[in-house]
Design a protein around this motif. Sequence first.
Motif, mmCIF file in Angstrom:
data_model
loop_
_atom_site.group_PDB
_atom_site.id
_atom_site.type_symbol
_atom_site.label_atom_id
_atom_site.label_comp_id
_atom_site.label_asym_id
_atom_site.label_seq_id
_atom_site.Cartn_x
_atom_site.Cartn_y
_atom_site.Cartn_z
ATOM 1 N N ASN A 170 0.998 -1.391 -0.068
ATOM 2 C CA ASN A 170 0.077 0.075 0.007
ATOM 3 C C ASN A 170 0.737 1.296 0.189
ATOM 4 N N GLN A 207 -1.804 -11.324 0.423
ATOM 5 C CA GLN A 207 -2.599 -10.661 1.563
ATOM 6 C C GLN A 207 -2.214 -9.189 1.679
ATOM 7 N N GLU A 208 -0.946 -8.708 1.242
ATOM 8 C CA GLU A 208 -0.743 -7.294 0.896
ATOM 9 C C GLU A 208 -1.298 -6.744 -0.115
ATOM 10 N N GLN A 211 -4.600 -7.208 -0.726
ATOM 11 C CA GLN A 211 -5.801 -7.120 -0.319
ATOM 12 C C GLN A 211 -5.795 -5.771 0.301
ATOM 13 N N GLU A 212 -4.806 -5.543 1.298
ATOM 14 C CA GLU A 212 -4.633 -4.123 2.091
ATOM 15 C C GLU A 212 -4.259 -3.062 1.247
ATOM 16 N N GLU A 255 -5.752 -2.473 -1.822
ATOM 17 C CA GLU A 255 -6.985 -2.335 -2.919
ATOM 18 C C GLU A 255 -7.129 -0.740 -3.072
#
Length: 237
Positions: A154, A180-181, A183-184, A186
Amino acid sequence: MEDIRKDLRDKGKALGIKITEGQAEQFQTYMELLLEWNEKMNLTAITQPGEMVEKHFLDSLTLLLACKVKEGAKVIDVGTGAGFPGIPLKILRPDVELTLLDSLNKRLTFLGEVCAALGLESRRVHKRAEEAGLDKAMRESFDLAVARAVAPLNILCEYCLPLVKMKGFFVAMKGPGGEQELQEAEHALEVLGGTDVRVEKIALPEAGERDLIVVQKKRFTPKGYPRHGGTIAKHPL
């Protein structure tokens, strides 16, 4: 000094990456310079030649498996450090127009020595990533921005996407756990114009899985981004 040339070529072949004898020779010289300079300044914690083959050189070259780099592409390696992945990319693809961006001038001095020794052309820029993204000469001017092990995705989006031209690509090179990164990140991707995203999973022969997050830029980055470096870190998108 240990000879890594055969190991590098064999492991590259196993991944589907053809490394010529001449290129293997360049990697050998690069490794020797890296180990020599590492004694005077901190460039890498990986100092075993066998580990360097996978964890630095082949890891950098997975970029070519994840993303089609067009002929003569303008590429910027953001937070290049000891030159990864930019220098390995340039060894295999001398046609690309490479910019190495780093905030520490000593590292760029080292990379100047490497390029001279290997006969490679590159532009070396001493700036922080957020300064480069606000520089009119650099903003939205690269076909590909790439970063390896620099920051969480992000935050990385705000460092890199402002540098990418419309329909260009940003590739974040991550270890396992890249999804996982993603998703954070988006919201950051949506705000900054990187709306077309895929994850390429590549397994190195011994060093394990890598997640390469490939983002195509479909909208211009709004004015006001990137923000100041302290703000990006404290209040990521």
